[in-house]
Design a protein around this motif. Structure first.
Motif, mmCIF file in Angstrom:
data_model
loop_
_atom_site.group_PDB
_atom_site.id
_atom_site.type_symbol
_atom_site.label_atom_id
_atom_site.label_comp_id
_atom_site.label_asym_id
_atom_site.label_seq_id
_atom_site.Cartn_x
_atom_site.Cartn_y
_atom_site.Cartn_z
ATOM 1 N N GLY A 1 0.799 -1.220 0.000
ATOM 2 C CA GLY A 1 0.000 0.000 0.000
ATOM 3 C C GLY A 1 0.831 1.269 0.000
ATOM 4 N N SER A 2 2.120 1.169 -0.316
ATOM 5 C CA SER A 2 3.004 2.334 -0.338
ATOM 6 C C SER A 2 3.062 2.957 -1.726
ATOM 7 C CB SER A 2 4.420 1.934 0.095
ATOM 8 O OG SER A 2 4.425 1.490 1.430
ATOM 9 N N THR A 3 3.101 4.274 -1.754
ATOM 10 C CA THR A 3 3.210 5.032 -2.996
ATOM 11 C C THR A 3 4.670 5.428 -3.222
ATOM 12 O OG1 THR A 3 2.934 7.172 -1.917
ATOM 13 C CG2 THR A 3 0.918 6.027 -2.615
ATOM 14 N N PRO A 4 4.988 5.962 -4.389
ATOM 15 C CA PRO A 4 6.341 6.486 -4.589
ATOM 16 C C PRO A 4 6.730 7.538 -3.533
ATOM 17 C CG PRO A 4 5.301 6.186 -6.705
ATOM 18 C CD PRO A 4 4.241 5.938 -5.661
ATOM 19 N N LEU A 5 5.779 8.321 -3.069
ATOM 20 C CA LEU A 5 6.092 9.295 -2.023
ATOM 21 C C LEU A 5 6.578 8.597 -0.751
ATOM 22 C CD1 LEU A 5 6.222 12.188 -0.961
ATOM 23 C CD2 LEU A 5 3.789 12.004 -0.394
ATOM 24 N N HIS A 6 5.959 7.497 -0.390
ATOM 25 C CA HIS A 6 6.421 6.737 0.778
ATOM 26 C C HIS A 6 7.876 6.300 0.590
ATOM 27 C CE1 HIS A 6 1.978 5.863 1.325
ATOM 28 N NE2 HIS A 6 2.330 6.397 2.481
ATOM 29 N N TYR A 7 8.199 5.825 -0.609
ATOM 30 C CA TYR A 7 9.570 5.387 -0.889
ATOM 31 C C TYR A 7 10.546 6.554 -0.801
ATOM 32 C CZ TYR A 7 8.359 0.650 -2.289
ATOM 33 O OH TYR A 7 7.943 -0.660 -2.281
#
Length: 87
Positions: free
Chosen positions: A65-71
């Motif tokens: 459930g992680s987006t590129p922003l989370h990464y």
């Protein structure tokens, strides 16, 4: 997976790999990550700008459930964080 060009920030190679089939931007690895996730993790704003310019998804979710922003946040990719928040 052909994520290496995104990870390295090699825009010319990235364009060459994806220009004829933008749907390849949505290909996920075993963890559900796309080239957008990989570019964000490596702080490759140039790649993310190109993905955005061709209407690629910069809010896609991986298997957790992680987006590129989370990464970007997890990897201290400050320029990427700024870019994604300004969209």
């Amino acid at each position: 997976m052909n994520f290496k060009a995104a990870e390295k920030g090699n825009l010319e190679e990235f364009i060459r790999l994806y220009r004829f089939d933008n749907l390849r931007l949505n290909i996920k690895d075993g963890k559900g990550r796309t080239v957008s996730h990989q570019a964000a993790a490596k702080n490759r704003v140039n790649i993310l700008e190109h993905i955005k310019s061709i209407n690629g998804d910069l809010n896609c979710l991986d298997n957790a459930g992680s987006t590129p922003l989370h990464y970007a946040v997890e990897n201290d990719s400050f320029e990427t964080i700024e870019f994604l928040l300004e969209m």
